[in-house]
Design an enzyme around this catalytic site. Sequence first.
Site, short mmCIF file in Angstrom:
data_model
loop_
_atom_site.label_atom_id
_atom_site.label_comp_id
_atom_site.label_asym_id
_atom_site.label_seq_id
_atom_site.Cartn_x
_atom_site.Cartn_y
_atom_site.Cartn_z
N ASP A 101 -16.73 0.38 -13.87
CA ASP A 101 -16.96 -0.06 -12.50
C ASP A 101 -17.27 1.11 -11.59
O ASP A 101 -18.13 1.03 -10.70
CB ASP A 101 -15.77 -0.87 -11.97
CG ASP A 101 -14.43 -0.15 -12.12
OD1 ASP A 101 -14.35 0.88 -12.86
OD2 ASP A 101 -13.45 -0.60 -11.52
N ARG A 102 -16.59 2.24 -11.80
CA ARG A 102 -16.86 3.43 -11.01
C ARG A 102 -18.28 3.95 -11.28
O ARG A 102 -19.00 4.32 -10.35
CB ARG A 102 -15.85 4.53 -11.32
CG ARG A 102 -14.44 4.22 -10.86
CD ARG A 102 -13.44 5.22 -11.41
NE ARG A 102 -13.70 6.58 -10.92
CZ ARG A 102 -13.11 7.66 -11.42
NH1 ARG A 102 -12.23 7.54 -12.42
NH2 ARG A 102 -13.37 8.85 -10.91
N ASP A 120 -14.96 2.70 -3.46
CA ASP A 120 -14.85 1.28 -3.83
C ASP A 120 -13.44 0.83 -3.48
O ASP A 120 -12.47 1.15 -4.17
CB ASP A 120 -15.12 1.10 -5.33
CG ASP A 120 -15.26 -0.37 -5.71
OD1 ASP A 120 -14.85 -1.24 -4.92
OD2 ASP A 120 -15.78 -0.66 -6.80
N THR A 176 9.91 -3.98 10.15
CA THR A 176 9.71 -3.46 8.79
C THR A 176 8.36 -3.87 8.21
O THR A 176 7.64 -3.06 7.64
CB THR A 176 10.84 -3.94 7.86
OG1 THR A 176 12.08 -3.45 8.34
CG2 THR A 176 10.62 -3.44 6.44
#
Length: 242
Positions: A101-102, A120, A176
């Site tokens: 994917d990269r 991404d 929080t």
Amino acid sequence: MHLLIDFGNSLLKWCLWIDDCVADQGCIDPIALESGLRSIDWSLVESVAISSVADPELTSAVSVYCDSLSGPECKVRQIDLAALPHWFSLGTTCPEQIGKDRVVAMLGAFGCGAHYCVIDAGTACTIDFVSHGEHQGGYIIPGLSLARNSLVLSTARIGKIADRLYSANLEPGKNTQQAVEHGVRMSLVSTCQIALRNAPSPLDAVVVTGGDSEWLAGHLPDNVIVRPNLVFLGIHRFFSGL
């Protein structure tokens, strides 16, 4: 038309691609792969190209489903990083140690400048640098949902985080849950900003994609380019030669 498939960590995303444009697209939950793939209009599909970082058995199942649903002349192919286009190189990056994917995202951004960065912003957020068509390295950090869920699961008193608690100013939270939401967002923005400042070479372009790309781009330099279909473009370029 060509069916392009991006099988990620949480969803299978697909598109029907024709004339360098997306004609139709959708996503499929991995628990419903066969029914989801059957919903595609296979009469239009001339070829299938798959990029997957999912479990190999699931990836194999997708390939088998596509082969059975498509016509006899339809080719079903998967990205093989040993056969990258001649105009792109991983350099010293090990092909076995980088997600497809990269790589296809970097292919999709090719041509936007001699020195560019691809961010991404999905389940994980990846940051990669390319100079003259060669990968220069990158970073991987938790994306918003992954960071948020990690805190919720590991810290009993936080509870579920609601998006409505988010403020674009990322000011210190007054409770929080807001503190968590602003904290994970500030962490992602800060990491990207620092990475860009410390790029291996002065950057000609920064290209952002992924589910949180529109939000993230608003916190990065003004010249950032948002490309929602960058991975699909990269898959197409892998097999078409650009």
